[in-house]
Write a protein that holds these residues in place. Structure first.
Motif, PDB file in Angstrom:
ATOM      1  N   UNK A  13      49.576  45.383  53.088  1.00  0.00           N
ATOM      2  CA  UNK A  13      48.405  45.283  52.223  1.00  0.00           C
ATOM      3  C   UNK A  13      48.745  44.726  50.851  1.00  0.00           C
ATOM      4  N   UNK A  14      47.917  43.808  50.376  1.00  0.00           N
ATOM      5  CA  UNK A  14      48.057  43.231  49.045  1.00  0.00           C
ATOM      6  C   UNK A  14      46.903  43.748  48.184  1.00  0.00           C
ATOM      7  N   UNK A  15      46.844  45.063  48.002  1.00  0.00           N
ATOM      8  CA  UNK A  15      45.742  45.698  47.283  1.00  0.00           C
ATOM      9  C   UNK A  15      46.228  46.320  45.980  1.00  0.00           C
ATOM     10  N   UNK A  16      45.270  46.640  45.096  1.00  0.00           N
ATOM     11  CA  UNK A  16      45.573  47.329  43.847  1.00  0.00           C
ATOM     12  C   UNK A  16      45.384  48.828  44.074  1.00  0.00           C
ATOM     13  N   UNK A  17      46.456  49.612  44.149  1.00  0.00           N
ATOM     14  CA  UNK A  17      46.325  51.018  44.560  1.00  0.00           C
ATOM     15  C   UNK A  17      45.483  51.878  43.621  1.00  0.00           C
ATOM     16  N   UNK A  18      45.444  51.537  42.329  1.00  0.00           N
ATOM     17  CA  UNK A  18      44.692  52.361  41.378  1.00  0.00           C
ATOM     18  C   UNK A  18      43.205  52.022  41.348  1.00  0.00           C
ATOM     19  N   UNK A  22      35.551  48.615  42.938  1.00  0.00           N
ATOM     20  CA  UNK A  22      36.114  47.711  41.933  1.00  0.00           C
ATOM     21  C   UNK A  22      36.765  46.493  42.584  1.00  0.00           C
ATOM     22  N   UNK A  23      37.464  46.726  43.692  1.00  0.00           N
ATOM     23  CA  UNK A  23      38.161  45.633  44.369  1.00  0.00           C
ATOM     24  C   UNK A  23      37.173  44.611  44.914  1.00  0.00           C
ATOM     25  N   UNK A  24      36.117  45.088  45.563  1.00  0.00           N
ATOM     26  CA  UNK A  24      35.109  44.171  46.092  1.00  0.00           C
ATOM     27  C   UNK A  24      34.347  43.494  44.959  1.00  0.00           C
ATOM     28  N   UNK A  25      34.100  44.227  43.867  1.00  0.00           N
ATOM     29  CA  UNK A  25      33.443  43.621  42.714  1.00  0.00           C
ATOM     30  C   UNK A  25      34.246  42.473  42.147  1.00  0.00           C
ATOM     31  N   UNK A  26      35.558  42.664  42.066  1.00  0.00           N
ATOM     32  CA  UNK A  26      36.439  41.610  41.576  1.00  0.00           C
ATOM     33  C   UNK A  26      36.403  40.403  42.505  1.00  0.00           C
ATOM     34  N   UNK A  27      36.496  40.643  43.825  1.00  0.00           N
ATOM     35  CA  UNK A  27      36.541  39.541  44.790  1.00  0.00           C
ATOM     36  C   UNK A  27      35.244  38.736  44.779  1.00  0.00           C
ATOM     37  N   UNK A  28      34.110  39.421  44.806  1.00  0.00           N
ATOM     38  CA  UNK A  28      32.824  38.720  44.850  1.00  0.00           C
ATOM     39  C   UNK A  28      32.545  38.008  43.537  1.00  0.00           C
ATOM     40  N   UNK A  29      32.816  38.686  42.417  1.00  0.00           N
ATOM     41  CA  UNK A  29      32.560  38.085  41.112  1.00  0.00           C
ATOM     42  C   UNK A  29      33.443  36.870  40.876  1.00  0.00           C
ATOM     43  N   UNK A  30      34.705  36.956  41.276  1.00  0.00           N
ATOM     44  CA  UNK A  30      35.610  35.822  41.104  1.00  0.00           C
ATOM     45  C   UNK A  30      35.121  34.618  41.905  1.00  0.00           C
ATOM     46  N   UNK A  31      34.668  34.872  43.122  1.00  0.00           N
ATOM     47  CA  UNK A  31      34.159  33.759  43.926  1.00  0.00           C
ATOM     48  C   UNK A  31      32.920  33.119  43.299  1.00  0.00           C
ATOM     49  N   UNK A  32      32.126  33.933  42.608  1.00  0.00           N
ATOM     50  CA  UNK A  32      30.909  33.438  41.968  1.00  0.00           C
ATOM     51  C   UNK A  32      31.140  32.937  40.552  1.00  0.00           C
ATOM     52  N   UNK A  42      37.513  36.509  34.351  1.00  0.00           N
ATOM     53  CA  UNK A  42      38.042  37.687  33.670  1.00  0.00           C
ATOM     54  C   UNK A  42      36.950  38.677  33.290  1.00  0.00           C
ATOM     55  N   UNK A  43      35.731  38.193  33.194  1.00  0.00           N
ATOM     56  CA  UNK A  43      34.620  39.052  32.807  1.00  0.00           C
ATOM     57  C   UNK A  43      33.947  39.648  34.039  1.00  0.00           C
ATOM     58  N   UNK A  44      34.753  39.906  35.073  1.00  0.00           N
ATOM     59  CA  UNK A  44      34.199  40.243  36.370  1.00  0.00           C
ATOM     60  C   UNK A  44      33.386  41.529  36.364  1.00  0.00           C
ATOM     61  N   UNK A  45      33.810  42.553  35.645  1.00  0.00           N
ATOM     62  CA  UNK A  45      33.093  43.824  35.718  1.00  0.00           C
ATOM     63  C   UNK A  45      31.717  43.724  35.060  1.00  0.00           C
ATOM     64  N   UNK A  46      31.633  43.012  33.934  1.00  0.00           N
ATOM     65  CA  UNK A  46      30.336  42.802  33.287  1.00  0.00           C
ATOM     66  C   UNK A  46      29.429  41.981  34.192  1.00  0.00           C
ATOM     67  N   UNK A  47      30.023  40.956  34.824  1.00  0.00           N
ATOM     68  CA  UNK A  47      29.235  40.122  35.734  1.00  0.00           C
ATOM     69  C   UNK A  47      28.734  40.935  36.924  1.00  0.00           C
ATOM     70  N   UNK A 103      34.909  38.680  51.708  1.00  0.00           N
ATOM     71  CA  UNK A 103      34.128  38.433  50.496  1.00  0.00           C
ATOM     72  C   UNK A 103      34.376  37.046  49.918  1.00  0.00           C
ATOM     73  N   UNK A 104      35.464  36.410  50.334  1.00  0.00           N
ATOM     74  CA  UNK A 104      35.741  35.030  49.914  1.00  0.00           C
ATOM     75  C   UNK A 104      34.942  34.015  50.727  1.00  0.00           C
ATOM     76  N   UNK A 105      34.134  34.498  51.644  1.00  0.00           N
ATOM     77  CA  UNK A 105      33.303  33.664  52.516  1.00  0.00           C
ATOM     78  C   UNK A 105      34.132  32.644  53.300  1.00  0.00           C
TER      79      UNK A 105
END
Length: 250
Positions: free
Chosen positions: A88-93, A98-108, A112-117, A163-165
């Motif tokens: 697994x290449x995941x962020x354990x913390x 949060x992980x899915x939010x980062x992946x979907x927001x980055x694709x869109x 770096x402002x992924x959480x606000x987005x 999530x990267x489609x």
């Protein structure tokens, strides 16, 4: 059927070692295709070549008829060629949310402002929930990834890739290390993947291979040894001799 991913004469040498030897391979659009072979057969090298982690010594790679041989790994992901890893290449913390939010927001384009987005765009939130439901993660969305059962961690990694489609999804031993009690959920999730995503599965678990794949390629000593339907491969005495052995009967 149309070919979505193709290699032509793909080879990789490390000095005098031939890791991948003149592989010409086709993945059909919408396929459920398994790549099997003994340890050291060159499966990981082949996947690393497909995804741009390694550059080939010779040959070319085409995605939907377009050459991607010199394309970076990141650009291949954006073009729709996505993989998971054996480990697994995941962020354990981080939580799955949060992980899915980062992946979907980055694709869109959230960057770096992924959480606000994530919080400000309903389409991001909607997609996160849809992916979480598809990969059976709704009940653990706010748990730290490090505390998830291993089967759920494997599902999360597949969810991030999804999530990267992807147009082509490369699954590198998704069932490796998953306890028997958690395997049913993982196998059911794989079976439910949408038909418009072409899947290449690298796996040692022959029960999973035979239940999931409609076509199998056998790699031996870096070269394509056999290719055919499940029935053809499972009944091939040469495949039995070099790889499957008694595993095919049990």
């Amino acid at each position: 059927m149309a070919t979505i991913l193709e290699t032509r004469g793909l080879s990789k040498r490390f000095g005098g070692l031939i890791a991948t030897d003149n592989i010409s391979f086709r993945l059909e659009d919408g396929a459920r295709h398994a790549l099997i072979g003994p340890n050291g057969a060159g499966k990981t090298t082949f996947i690393n070549l497909l995804t741009g982690i390694l550059a080939p010594t010779a040959g070319e790679i085409l995605l939907d008829g377009n050459a991607i041989t010199g394309m970076s790994a990141e650009r291949r992901v954006r073009a729709g060629l996505v993989r998971t890893f054996q480990i697994n290449q995941l962020f354990p913390a981080m939580t799955p949310l949060e992980t899915l939010g980062l992946a979907v927001s980055e694709r869109m384009g959230g960057g770096r402002d992924w959480w606000r987005a994530t919080g400000s765009k309903t389409e991001i939130v909607r997609e996160m929930i849809e992916v979480a439901e598809r990969f059976r993660l709704i009940d653990v969305l706010e748990e730290p990834t490090s505390k998830l059962p291993y089967g759920k961690q494997r599902l999360l990694e597949m969810a991030v890739a999804f999530a990267c489609r992807p147009r082509v999804l490369l699954l590198d031993e998704p069932a490796a290390g998953v306890p028997e009690a958690e395997r049913h959920e993982l196998l059911a999730t794989l079976a439910d993947l949408p038909g418009d995503v072409s899947v290449l599965l690298i796996e040692h678990d022959m029960d999973l291979v035979f239940s999931f794949a409609d076509r199998i390629s056998v790699l031996v000593n870096g070269a394509l040894f056999r290719e055919g339907s499940v029935a053809e491969i499972s009944g091939d005495p040469n495949v039995r001799a070099v790889y499957l052995g008694d595993a095919i009967d049990g």
